[in-house]
Scaffold this motif. Structure first.
Motif, PDB file in Angstrom:
ATOM      1  N   CYS A 273       0.850  -1.188   0.000  1.00 58.82           N
ATOM      2  CA  CYS A 273       0.000   0.000   0.000  1.00 58.82           C
ATOM      3  C   CYS A 273       0.886   1.238   0.000  1.00 58.82           C
ATOM      4  O   CYS A 273       2.085   1.165   0.270  1.00 58.82           O
ATOM      5  CB  CYS A 273      -0.933   0.008   1.199  1.00 58.82           C
ATOM      6  SG  CYS A 273      -0.071   0.185   2.769  1.00 58.82           S
TER       7      CYS A 273
ATOM      8  N   ARG B 178      -3.980   3.396  -3.123  1.00 60.95           N
ATOM      9  CA  ARG B 178      -4.112   2.330  -2.123  1.00 60.95           C
ATOM     10  C   ARG B 178      -3.769   2.888  -0.747  1.00 60.95           C
ATOM     11  O   ARG B 178      -2.675   3.397  -0.537  1.00 60.95           O
ATOM     12  CB  ARG B 178      -3.188   1.147  -2.443  1.00 60.95           C
ATOM     13  CG  ARG B 178      -3.644   0.313  -3.625  1.00 60.95           C
ATOM     14  CD  ARG B 178      -2.788  -0.938  -3.789  1.00 60.95           C
ATOM     15  NE  ARG B 178      -3.279  -1.760  -4.879  1.00 60.95           N
ATOM     16  CZ  ARG B 178      -4.248  -2.662  -4.766  1.00 60.95           C
ATOM     17  NH1 ARG B 178      -4.801  -2.876  -3.578  1.00 60.95           N
ATOM     18  NH2 ARG B 178      -4.639  -3.356  -5.807  1.00 60.95           N
TER      19      ARG B 178
ATOM     20  N   VAL C 255      -4.464   2.227   3.699  1.00 57.52           N
ATOM     21  CA  VAL C 255      -4.880   1.304   4.759  1.00 57.52           C
ATOM     22  C   VAL C 255      -5.211   2.118   6.003  1.00 57.52           C
ATOM     23  O   VAL C 255      -4.518   3.088   6.316  1.00 57.52           O
ATOM     24  CB  VAL C 255      -3.757   0.291   5.076  1.00 57.52           C
ATOM     25  CG1 VAL C 255      -4.021  -0.430   6.396  1.00 57.52           C
ATOM     26  CG2 VAL C 255      -3.618  -0.721   3.949  1.00 57.52           C
TER      27      VAL C 255
END
Length: 207
Positions: A47, A142, A144
């Motif tokens: 990520c 991306r 998280v």
């Protein structure tokens, strides 16, 4: 069309309080020995950015799962504050009238000295706005967020097309969900995600 966006929501690993099924909100407990063992040696999709609650159990989970990515801490993504119920189990609380009322209607009954659902939701919305700003400014594809079960349930309820009640989402320790938007512009406009999938933790292959 803008590039797509994936935001993966991970719940922290086990703590000792989780193992004995106690309520743990703002109590700053670390991962337990079992929690660390379950997260060690896992392989996840790379990520670009890792956000995390400021509590130890989330920061430690992020370090284990994404050791080569620096974290940005968001206090807004803490779990609900359970007040006088922190560290207590169902067996210890089951005879208290306010606790039984809270189980029946957690949206309108609050833990003594704790946080109302409305305050909890407002705080998460503020954190999500900050996270959105970061994603849009850096054009991330991306990201998280390592956070808590209640926070993930709220974000799934707010961002998914699925008509699942807040309390019915299954969010196990150390597991997550990927929210996927076909474009960052959809995310910017506040649209619900295009698709949703559970994210298993895969053990690293030897060698």
């Amino acid at each position: 069309m803008d590039d797509g966006l994936v935001i993966t929501l991970f719940r922290h690993g086990l703590t000792e309080e989780n193992e004995r099924h106690a309520y743990i909100g703002w109590t700053d407990s670390p991962l337990s020995k079992q929690g660390r063992a379950e997260l060690s040696g896992k392989m996840l999709t790379p990520c670009h950015y890792v956000a995390t609650s400021d509590l130890k159990r989330c920061r430690q989970t992020a370090e284990l799962l994404f050791e080569h990515v620096s974290q940005e801490v968001y206090p807004e993504f803490r779990e609900m504050n359970f007040g006088n119920w922190e560290g207590k189990t169902y067996e210890q609380l089951k005879d208290a009238g306010v606790y039984r009322r809270w189980l029946e209607d957690p949206f309108h009954v609050s833990p003594p000295q704790g946080e109302s659902f409305q305050a909890f939701a407002k705080r998460i919305d503020q954190g999500w706005k900050k996270l959105k700003g970061k994603i849009m400014m850096e054009q991330l594809s991306r990201a998280v967020l390592v956070t808590h079960g209640g926070v993930i349930r709220y974000l799934l309820s707010s961002n998914s097309k699925e008509k699942t009640d807040f309390r019915d989402w299954n969010v196990s320790n150390g597991h997550g969900y990927a929210l996927i938007w076909e474009s960052r512009d959809m995310f910017r406009r506040g649209e619900t995600c295009t698709s949703l999938r559970e994210v298993p933790l895969t053990e690293k292959q030897s060698g």
